[in-house]
Each structure stands twice: as C-alpha cells, then as structure tokens.
Design a protein around this motif. Structure first.
Motif, PDB file in Angstrom:
ATOM      1  N   GLU A   8     -73.628 -20.591 -48.305  1.00 29.47           N
ATOM      2  CA  GLU A   8     -72.936 -21.098 -47.123  1.00 29.47           C
ATOM      3  C   GLU A   8     -71.463 -20.782 -47.262  1.00 29.47           C
ATOM      4  N   LYS A   9     -70.809 -20.609 -46.148  1.00 30.56           N
ATOM      5  CA  LYS A   9     -69.407 -20.190 -46.114  1.00 30.56           C
ATOM      6  C   LYS A   9     -68.490 -21.038 -46.992  1.00 30.56           C
ATOM      7  N   SER A  10     -68.700 -22.329 -47.016  1.00 33.34           N
ATOM      8  CA  SER A  10     -67.783 -23.225 -47.720  1.00 33.34           C
ATOM      9  C   SER A  10     -68.032 -23.325 -49.225  1.00 33.34           C
ATOM     10  N   MET A  11     -69.091 -22.718 -49.731  1.00 35.84           N
ATOM     11  CA  MET A  11     -69.455 -22.902 -51.141  1.00 35.84           C
ATOM     12  C   MET A  11     -68.486 -22.187 -52.078  1.00 35.84           C
ATOM     13  N   LYS A  12     -67.974 -22.947 -53.039  1.00 38.03           N
ATOM     14  CA  LYS A  12     -67.134 -22.371 -54.090  1.00 38.03           C
ATOM     15  C   LYS A  12     -67.961 -22.090 -55.333  1.00 38.03           C
TER      16      LYS A  12
ATOM     17  N   ILE B  89     -60.953  -3.297 -61.830  1.00 40.50           N
ATOM     18  CA  ILE B  89     -62.257  -3.920 -62.072  1.00 40.50           C
ATOM     19  C   ILE B  89     -62.850  -3.384 -63.366  1.00 40.50           C
ATOM     20  N   ALA B  90     -62.755  -2.073 -63.573  1.00 38.34           N
ATOM     21  CA  ALA B  90     -63.295  -1.461 -64.788  1.00 38.34           C
ATOM     22  C   ALA B  90     -62.584  -1.982 -66.042  1.00 38.34           C
ATOM     23  N   GLU B  91     -61.305  -2.240 -65.918  1.00 34.73           N
ATOM     24  CA  GLU B  91     -60.509  -2.675 -67.076  1.00 34.73           C
ATOM     25  C   GLU B  91     -60.639  -4.172 -67.358  1.00 34.73           C
ATOM     26  N   THR B  92     -60.629  -4.995 -66.310  1.00 36.83           N
ATOM     27  CA  THR B  92     -60.559  -6.445 -66.517  1.00 36.83           C
ATOM     28  C   THR B  92     -61.765  -7.209 -65.981  1.00 36.83           C
ATOM     29  N   GLY B  93     -62.646  -6.556 -65.251  1.00 38.45           N
ATOM     30  CA  GLY B  93     -63.796  -7.238 -64.663  1.00 38.45           C
ATOM     31  C   GLY B  93     -63.482  -7.743 -63.265  1.00 38.45           C
ATOM     32  N   PHE B  94     -64.420  -8.459 -62.699  1.00 39.05           N
ATOM     33  CA  PHE B  94     -64.267  -8.983 -61.343  1.00 39.05           C
ATOM     34  C   PHE B  94     -63.438 -10.254 -61.361  1.00 39.05           C
ATOM     35  N   ASP B  95     -62.664 -10.454 -60.306  1.00 37.89           N
ATOM     36  CA  ASP B  95     -61.776 -11.609 -60.210  1.00 37.89           C
ATOM     37  C   ASP B  95     -62.118 -12.380 -58.938  1.00 37.89           C
ATOM     38  N   ARG B  96     -62.730 -13.530 -59.108  1.00 35.07           N
ATOM     39  CA  ARG B  96     -63.167 -14.319 -57.959  1.00 35.07           C
ATOM     40  C   ARG B  96     -62.014 -14.873 -57.130  1.00 35.07           C
ATOM     41  N   SER B  97     -60.801 -14.840 -57.666  1.00 34.10           N
ATOM     42  CA  SER B  97     -59.668 -15.360 -56.895  1.00 34.10           C
ATOM     43  C   SER B  97     -59.365 -14.484 -55.676  1.00 34.10           C
ATOM     44  N   PHE B  98     -59.905 -13.254 -55.651  1.00 32.00           N
ATOM     45  CA  PHE B  98     -59.722 -12.384 -54.494  1.00 32.00           C
ATOM     46  C   PHE B  98     -60.810 -12.585 -53.437  1.00 32.00           C
ATOM     47  N   ALA B  99     -61.748 -13.467 -53.681  1.00 29.67           N
ATOM     48  CA  ALA B  99     -62.880 -13.679 -52.778  1.00 29.67           C
ATOM     49  C   ALA B  99     -62.409 -13.975 -51.361  1.00 29.67           C
TER      50      ALA B  99
ATOM     51  N   ILE C 223     -78.116  -9.546 -50.118  1.00 26.45           N
ATOM     52  CA  ILE C 223     -76.751  -9.789 -50.577  1.00 26.45           C
ATOM     53  C   ILE C 223     -76.768 -10.932 -51.589  1.00 26.45           C
ATOM     54  N   TYR C 224     -76.110 -10.700 -52.712  1.00 26.94           N
ATOM     55  CA  TYR C 224     -75.957 -11.722 -53.746  1.00 26.94           C
ATOM     56  C   TYR C 224     -74.469 -12.019 -53.893  1.00 26.94           C
ATOM     57  N   VAL C 225     -74.138 -13.298 -53.980  1.00 29.42           N
ATOM     58  CA  VAL C 225     -72.759 -13.707 -54.227  1.00 29.42           C
ATOM     59  C   VAL C 225     -72.742 -14.318 -55.614  1.00 29.42           C
ATOM     60  N   SER C 226     -71.870 -13.775 -56.451  1.00 31.43           N
ATOM     61  CA  SER C 226     -71.866 -14.177 -57.840  1.00 31.43           C
ATOM     62  C   SER C 226     -70.431 -14.294 -58.327  1.00 31.43           C
ATOM     63  N   CYS C 227     -70.265 -14.355 -59.628  1.00 33.34           N
ATOM     64  CA  CYS C 227     -68.957 -14.463 -60.272  1.00 33.34           C
ATOM     65  C   CYS C 227     -68.254 -15.757 -59.916  1.00 33.34           C
ATOM     66  N   PHE C 228     -69.043 -16.819 -59.746  1.00 33.42           N
ATOM     67  CA  PHE C 228     -68.437 -18.131 -59.625  1.00 33.42           C
ATOM     68  C   PHE C 228     -67.938 -18.570 -60.993  1.00 33.42           C
TER      69      PHE C 228
END
Length: 138
Positions: free
Chosen positions: A82-86, A21-31, A114-119
């Motif tokens: 909501e759970k289904s939101m991409k 994470i420190a090197e490349t940032g957050f990856d939303r594909s792991f969500a 709780i905040y969900v981000s990195c879309f």
C-alpha cells in the motif's frame, strides 16, 4: 517455516545512478523521488526485465543504450503493498509465521510482477548490469 526466500529480480533506474548502486547498494531514502510509492516506500524490483526497462533512462553519453540491474533480493514473505507502507506489517503476514519474515510487499499477492523491498539495509545485492540497445523509443 523458512523465511530466507530470495529471487533474481530486475531494477530499472537512470544510467547515472548505476555506479553508486554498484558501489554502495540500494538506498531506500530515495524511495518515491522518481516514480512514486504505490506499493510502499522501498526500492522497486520487477519479475520481468521488460518492466524494469520501462523505468530505466538512458544517459546522454550512452546514446541509445539503457541499463537495468539484475539483483538478488531477499524477499521473505510478501504482503500486499500500500502507498503509505514504510515497511511490511508483521500483522499482515500469514498466521504461524515469524514476525521478522515479512521483508517485502508486492503489487499482487497471488501473481506478483512488482516487488518492493529494501525496507532493511542490505536486502538486495546488484549482480549484473545489463545494457539494452534500442533504435527507437517505445
């Protein structure tokens, strides 16, 4: 109306994930691979360190130490998740706002914990890794 609202928020994860994470940032594909997607399929951040701590996991070599990350997160306007939101729906943003201002979802619009981000890529920047030593699991 300006949309570039950012906040300092906490992210809890496995200690072994932090170097990447420190090197490349957050990856939303792991969500959702570790903790689900109750408020959307993005990267989760907490307003309080204590909540992020619950989602952290110590590495074997760290003994009793857990780590969380303090991040600056570009939120824009937040909508109820909501759970289904991409991604946040622009149709759910406030009337009169620009469609591209919705960058995040939350657990509660009136009092988010709780905040969900990195879309979108590069929406969060990891500033500091905080090590927390604890003698007992809680």
């Amino acid at each position: 109306t300006t949309c570039a609202l950012s906040k300092l928020l906490y992210h809890g994860t496995k200690s072994t994930n932090i170097p990447l994470i420190a090197e490349t940032g957050f990856d939303r594909s792991f969500a959702g691979e570790e903790n689900g997607t109750r408020f959307g399929k993005g990267v989760y951040f907490a307003r309080r360190a204590k909540l992020a701590y619950k989602y952290s996991q110590k590495a074997e070599q760290d003994g009793r130490v857990r780590k969380i990350i303090l991040c600056e997160v570009l939120l824009g306007l937040s909508v109820q998740g909501e759970k289904s939101m991409k991604a946040p729906s622009s149709q759910r943003c406030s009337e009169g706002s620009r469609d591209d201002c919705c960058y995040s979802t939350v657990d509660n619009v009136c009092n988010p914990k709780i905040y969900v981000s990195c879309f979108r890529d590069n929406q969060a920047y990891p500033w500091y890794v905080i090590s927390i030593a604890n003698g007992e699991e809680t």
